[in-house]
Enzyme design. Sequence first.
Site, mmCIF file in Angstrom:
data_model
loop_
_atom_site.group_PDB
_atom_site.id
_atom_site.type_symbol
_atom_site.label_atom_id
_atom_site.label_comp_id
_atom_site.label_asym_id
_atom_site.label_seq_id
_atom_site.Cartn_x
_atom_site.Cartn_y
_atom_site.Cartn_z
ATOM 1 N N HIS A 96 6.141 4.524 3.118
ATOM 2 C CA HIS A 96 5.458 3.552 3.578
ATOM 3 C C HIS A 96 5.913 2.669 4.744
ATOM 4 O O HIS A 96 5.555 2.278 5.643
ATOM 5 C CB HIS A 96 4.628 2.552 2.226
ATOM 6 N N GLU A 97 7.219 2.179 4.500
ATOM 7 C CA GLU A 97 8.046 1.486 5.297
ATOM 8 C C GLU A 97 8.397 2.183 6.650
ATOM 9 O O GLU A 97 8.424 1.696 7.629
ATOM 10 C CB GLU A 97 9.273 0.799 4.586
ATOM 11 N N CYS A 145 -0.576 -2.913 1.374
ATOM 12 C CA CYS A 145 0.066 -3.445 2.371
ATOM 13 C C CYS A 145 0.345 -4.913 2.407
ATOM 14 O O CYS A 145 -0.704 -5.701 2.457
ATOM 15 C CB CYS A 145 -0.220 -2.880 3.604
ATOM 16 N N LEU A 146 1.396 -5.527 2.716
ATOM 17 C CA LEU A 146 1.711 -6.937 2.844
ATOM 18 C C LEU A 146 0.929 -7.596 4.187
ATOM 19 O O LEU A 146 0.566 -8.574 4.113
ATOM 20 C CB LEU A 146 3.078 -7.254 2.816
ATOM 21 N N HIS A 194 5.967 2.123 9.067
ATOM 22 C CA HIS A 194 5.830 0.736 9.681
ATOM 23 C C HIS A 194 6.631 0.675 10.852
ATOM 24 O O HIS A 194 6.217 0.391 12.113
ATOM 25 C CB HIS A 194 6.067 -0.499 8.811
ATOM 26 N N GLN A 224 7.012 -6.620 10.189
ATOM 27 C CA GLN A 224 6.064 -7.160 9.381
ATOM 28 C C GLN A 224 6.589 -8.903 9.488
ATOM 29 O O GLN A 224 5.920 -9.775 8.868
ATOM 30 C CB GLN A 224 5.920 -6.899 7.939
ATOM 31 N N GLY A 229 7.971 -3.239 -0.504
ATOM 32 C CA GLY A 229 8.966 -2.907 0.716
ATOM 33 C C GLY A 229 8.541 -3.874 1.608
ATOM 34 O O GLY A 229 7.403 -4.404 1.769
#
Length: 518
Positions: free
Chosen positions: A483-484, A441-442, A487, A400, A395
């Site tokens: 998760h997204e 996580c990216l 963010h 991000q 995602g």
Amino acid sequence: MTTSPVERAADQFVTVLAQWRAERGMTKKQLAARMGFDPSYVSHVEGRRHKPTEDFARRAEAVLAAGGAIWQKFQEYDELRHARSATAHRDPPVPAQWMPPGTGLIVERELAELRYTEGAYRCRIKRSLYNAGNEPVTRYLMKISVDRYPHDPIGSNRHHRQHPLTWEELDIEAVAGEGEAAEPMQQRLKLDRDASKEVWLLFANEHGQFPLYPGERTTISYAYTVGEEKWGQWFQRAMRVPTRSLTVRLDFPVHFEPQVWGVETSLAAEVPVRNPLERHNEEDRAIFEWSTDQPSLNARYRLEWRFRGAGAPTYEDLAPASMNGSIHQLVVPEQRASQRMRGVGIVQRGADLLRQRCRHFQLPREEQSARDAVTSLLTALQRLEALHDFSKGVGLAAPQIGLSVAAAVVRPPERDAEPVVLLNPRVVGESGDSDEQYEGCLSFFDYRGLVVRALRIEVEHARFDGTRVITSFELAMARLVSHEIDHLEGKLYVDRMGADASLVPVSEYQQTGRPWAY
């Protein structure tokens, strides 16, 4: 009710101020802080409760880099307020290329070049200066700072204690003026540390002084050398004074096969540079160039690179020095995961933007803005999937990639599945059943952590036309979507980890390449 010319001029000043504040993406509180005022002051000026002052206008112009628009509106207001005639006292004439008066020294143009030659980097800075203040300028502060391992501060400090910068190797040169009129500038030490030096460049030499008086212009150029064993793979320019134009140039041997990218860091976020880098080759040299007009005050622009060719210097572990003191070739391990993410434009942990609640779209009025954000997310997702195999699905949320809006995309674990688009999402229900799985996580890709999440969630989200729907997600998709959404609310997965849980370095993580088990 009619308004006086003075009131109309004050309104026009406020309108231009608000427009440029919005253009720069600043809140009233942020602008006040950057200007050095009380947090409520900008709000009072925009609300017409306080009249603008000359000092306020000058600082606002310098911070917002409005090309003279704010200062011009203030002058119109101020002249009407004092009923000054065309022959009355005015500020010094505005130069041909406008710069805000009264703010001290201005950099009209900066060219910063870094060239690699024979085991060392030569940095050369050329600045066109204009004295917009009221006092003569007699010196200019030159700062030199190196960081061998910018992502490992402890290792970098240890390295520079063992290999400090020396004045002999720096070989500093500095002149004021150009061509035959150039004058050498004397140097006076201000700071001397292992990894940084600060030097006053004086507008003086053995022949006398040559101050830069108010309203005058000159060009200064200075250069210094740092060996490859002390220079990390980054080159940063910090905007400490108002600057009209900035150009950064990197000059490397072609056979190093350099790859270069750029990052902008401000008080709000760390994002990829907004203008693309340009590359061209000159014989056996690869030249990378990046430029921007009116860079934001206090912003930092950093170019980073890696070399892929044989014989190029590398940047992790330093080989021992030979007996005669020369440095052997450096040893390369694989680039860190977070560096790869940063290289494709993913905002990294520590940026303020990742801790802010994102703004919801006003749909359908902002449909085009929402579509643009989703397009940017999908494009970034394509770059990511070319870089890494996301067997668990993946995602990506708008913050991000530097956008503080409530948009995210999620690609399910199935290889050919289309990404799910989420606009203005919020969790409205979840199951009582949960499980604990490792997440990555990216924006924090060097580690993995155990996180408990519900096995099924219900999410209310919007379509582009503004209609709202509720979608259920289960198992892996429930985890990815949760998760997204975190963010978009300014949360990271580490916030959901247990108090006794610890992060696992990606090098020790045993589940890479495998989907979550249910």
